[in-house]
Design a protein around this motif. Structure first.
Motif, mmCIF file in Angstrom:
data_model
loop_
_atom_site.group_PDB
_atom_site.id
_atom_site.type_symbol
_atom_site.label_atom_id
_atom_site.label_comp_id
_atom_site.label_asym_id
_atom_site.label_seq_id
_atom_site.Cartn_x
_atom_site.Cartn_y
_atom_site.Cartn_z
ATOM 1 N N ILE A 67 0.825 -1.157 0.070
ATOM 2 C CA ILE A 67 0.018 -0.080 0.126
ATOM 3 C C ILE A 67 0.924 1.167 -0.131
ATOM 4 O O ILE A 67 2.004 1.211 0.428
ATOM 5 C CB ILE A 67 -0.897 -0.075 1.185
ATOM 6 C CG1 ILE A 67 -0.323 -0.212 2.458
ATOM 7 C CG2 ILE A 67 -2.025 -0.973 1.257
ATOM 8 C CD1 ILE A 67 -1.059 0.267 3.796
ATOM 9 N N TYR A 68 0.368 2.236 -0.354
ATOM 10 C CA TYR A 68 0.967 3.626 -0.339
ATOM 11 C C TYR A 68 0.405 4.298 0.593
ATOM 12 O O TYR A 68 -1.015 4.418 0.660
ATOM 13 C CB TYR A 68 0.803 4.340 -1.794
ATOM 14 C CG TYR A 68 1.529 5.824 -1.903
ATOM 15 C CD1 TYR A 68 2.921 5.727 -1.730
ATOM 16 C CD2 TYR A 68 0.863 6.867 -1.836
ATOM 17 C CE1 TYR A 68 3.741 6.931 -1.882
ATOM 18 C CE2 TYR A 68 1.501 8.040 -1.811
ATOM 19 C CZ TYR A 68 2.795 8.281 -1.693
ATOM 20 O OH TYR A 68 3.732 9.231 -1.969
ATOM 21 N N THR A 69 1.098 5.048 1.765
ATOM 22 C CA THR A 69 0.519 5.379 2.787
ATOM 23 C C THR A 69 1.336 6.382 3.638
ATOM 24 O O THR A 69 2.512 6.426 3.615
ATOM 25 C CB THR A 69 0.148 4.379 4.082
ATOM 26 O OG1 THR A 69 -0.676 4.969 5.249
ATOM 27 C CG2 THR A 69 1.304 3.318 4.381
ATOM 28 N N ARG A 70 0.709 7.410 4.338
ATOM 29 C CA ARG A 70 1.182 8.316 5.155
ATOM 30 C C ARG A 70 0.986 7.883 6.571
ATOM 31 O O ARG A 70 2.046 8.260 7.518
ATOM 32 C CB ARG A 70 0.841 9.797 4.924
ATOM 33 C CG ARG A 70 0.983 10.187 3.433
ATOM 34 C CD ARG A 70 0.576 11.570 3.388
ATOM 35 N NE ARG A 70 0.789 12.124 2.239
ATOM 36 C CZ ARG A 70 0.538 13.454 1.808
ATOM 37 N NH1 ARG A 70 -0.061 14.245 2.487
ATOM 38 N NH2 ARG A 70 0.776 13.867 0.578
ATOM 39 N N SER A 71 0.026 6.912 6.824
ATOM 40 C CA SER A 71 -0.381 6.665 8.155
ATOM 41 C C SER A 71 0.162 5.507 8.721
ATOM 42 O O SER A 71 -0.171 4.914 9.708
ATOM 43 C CB SER A 71 -1.935 7.013 8.366
ATOM 44 O OG SER A 71 -2.751 6.053 7.436
ATOM 45 N N GLY A 72 0.402 4.290 7.687
ATOM 46 C CA GLY A 72 0.431 3.152 7.972
ATOM 47 C C GLY A 72 -0.821 2.219 7.794
ATOM 48 O O GLY A 72 -0.649 0.990 7.895
ATOM 49 N N GLY A 73 -1.850 2.904 7.428
ATOM 50 C CA GLY A 73 -3.200 2.204 7.222
ATOM 51 C C GLY A 73 -3.667 2.780 5.767
ATOM 52 O O GLY A 73 -3.019 3.469 4.811
#
Length: 460
Positions: free
Chosen positions: A222-228
């Motif tokens: 996944i591509y994420t800034r939050s880890g989710g």
């Protein structure tokens, strides 16, 4: 209004039958990893929650279960337990999942939706594609998924995922195919399927279905800034996954085709300088010595436009095409060279293990030849630079001032081997090439930097 809402509802897909028919072949994979001396991090996610906050954007695989929220710590004294997903592809118990789901695990347990828990052994892995093949011990007459063709996928069609995000078994999420053939920084040999299907930690290794109930991908990153989940998910195409599976099952390892070139994207300025009407293809920046490409006559500055009759639109299209070609097979390429199109046949080699990077080029500080129109100074190659970079011809950039060279990204220590398609073997060659440069027109510059060649565009 009610009629309009009813019509909209009828136009949306009904996934109930698909889920009922396929859930039995989707499995939850739980692993146990015993603490080992010197182990510094989890075999799952390489970051803890605090590091998630510190890293604004990154691609990540997602493998962490609620039983080990931080993936364990360095020198932990208790076994780590984590989980992911997978699916059964043969009735005798072969299971596909991600490599990062089972990497380093000492015990692997596969749980079916009828709540049976069966031990599994690791048959083999392919870290390059992040795939692993498991075999359920004493597997017999097990439910299997139907394998589709990812090559038939189209952007915009509905897809569905079944997995165990955060340990919630058999969670179903749906979305559409957002893009095809994505190349990620972590892997150049997998043309990923991008979707907007909700994928979270624990979904790793689970299947991605089309509306016909066929598996067309393996959820992987996944591509994420939050880890989710943030709306951008990536899956390994099932065509590539099954090729890896068959090689691991039959011979225990995976071999990929290898050309032996370093390539780069063709942007608008490079296309103009090479005489292309539009940006396309893969620009060959360097041909490795003794490689299949060198034997076939491929040269630095060539632009690969087609491979085996398939157009190379982006440079990232080429590695998966070559990787899928059987080792020893001859492939045909359409190449643009010096403004004309030629055909080259190359016997594909085997992709070698990643070796050590070549030595960096030492920057020179001695006075050199000033080239005022370009804003840089150059000097002859020293024996030290020749040996460290493995180059025989060219000039080394000794100084940079404001001007076209600085704007193009040229740095002190770069070795210029080609300017405006003219080979540079000496300072004299460089001076003559500079004198003949066209005005107000983009020209290409081939430089060798830290042992790797790259083309830059300069506007004198």
């Amino acid at each position: 209004m009610a009629l309009a809402q009813s019509a909209t509802a009828r136009s949306l897909p009904d996934f109930t039958e698909l889920v009922e028919e396929n859930s039995s072949a989707v499995v939850n994979i739980s692993t146990t990893t015993e603490p080992k001396a010197g182990r510094s991090r989890s075999h799952g996610l390489p970051f803890n929650d605090r590091q998630f906050e510190q890293l604004p954007e990154f691609f990540q695989d997602f493998f962490r279960g609620p039983q080990s929220p931080h993936g364990g710590g360095p020198g932990g004294s208790v076994p780590r337990q984590s989980m992911g997903s997978g699916f059964i592809v043969s009735s005798d118990g072969y299971v596909l999942t991600n490599n990062h789901v089972v990497e380093g695990a000492d015990e692997i347990i596969v749980r079916l939706n009828d709540r049976r828990e069966l031990p599994a052994r690791l048959v083999g892995t392919d870290p390059r594609s992040d795939m692993a093949v498991l075999k359920i011990e004493d597997g017999n007459d097990l439910p299997v998924v139907s394998i589709g063709r990812s090559s038939d996928l189209k952007v915009g069609e509905w897809v569905l995922a079944i997995g165990s995000p955060f340990g919630f078994d058999y969670t179903v999420t749906a979305g559409i195919v957002s893009a095809l053939g994505r190349s990620l920084p972590s892997e150049n040999y997998v043309p990923f399927i991008q979707t907007d299907v909700a994928i979270n930690p624990g979904n790793s290794g689970g299947p991605l279905f089309n509306l016909d109930g066929n598996v067309i991908g393996i959820n992987s990153q996944i591509y994420t800034r939050s880890g989710g989940f943030m709306g951008v998910s990536f899956a390994i195409p099932i065509d590539d996954a099954m090729n890896v599976f068959r090689q691991i099952r039959d011979k225990g390892s995976v071999s990929r085709g290898w050309l032996g070139v370093l390539i780069q994207e063709v942007n608008r300025d490079l296309a103009q300088s090479f005489g292309l009407k539009r940006p396309r293809g893969a620009l060959v920046a360097e041909v490795m010595a003794g490689s299949p490409a060198e034997k076939a006559g491929l040269k630095a500055g060539d632009i690969v436009l087609e491979y085996e009759g398939e157009e190379v639109v982006l440079s990232s299209d080429l590695p998966p095409m070559v990787g899928r070609t059987p080792v020893g097979e001859t492939a045909s390429m359409e190449v643009m060279r010096e403004g004309r199109q030629i055909t080259l046949d190359v016997e594909i080699g085997k992709l070698p293990e990643e070796g050590e990077a070549r030595a960096s080029a030492p920057a020179s500080s001695s006075p050199g030849l000033s080239s005022a129109p370009l804003g840089m100074s150059v000097e002859p190659l020293s024996d030290e630079i020749r040996d460290s970079l493995g180059v025989s011809d060219g000039v080394v950039v000794s100084d940079i001032a404001q001007g076209p060279a600085l704007t193009a990204g040229i740095r002190p220590g770069d070795v210029i081997t080609e300017l405006n398609r003219r080979p540079i073997g000496s300072v004299k060659d460089f001076r003559e090439a500079v004198a003949s440069l066209p005005e107000d027109s983009a020209v290409s510059v081939r430089v060798v930097r830290q042992g790797r060649a790259i083309y830059l565009v300069m506007k004198p």
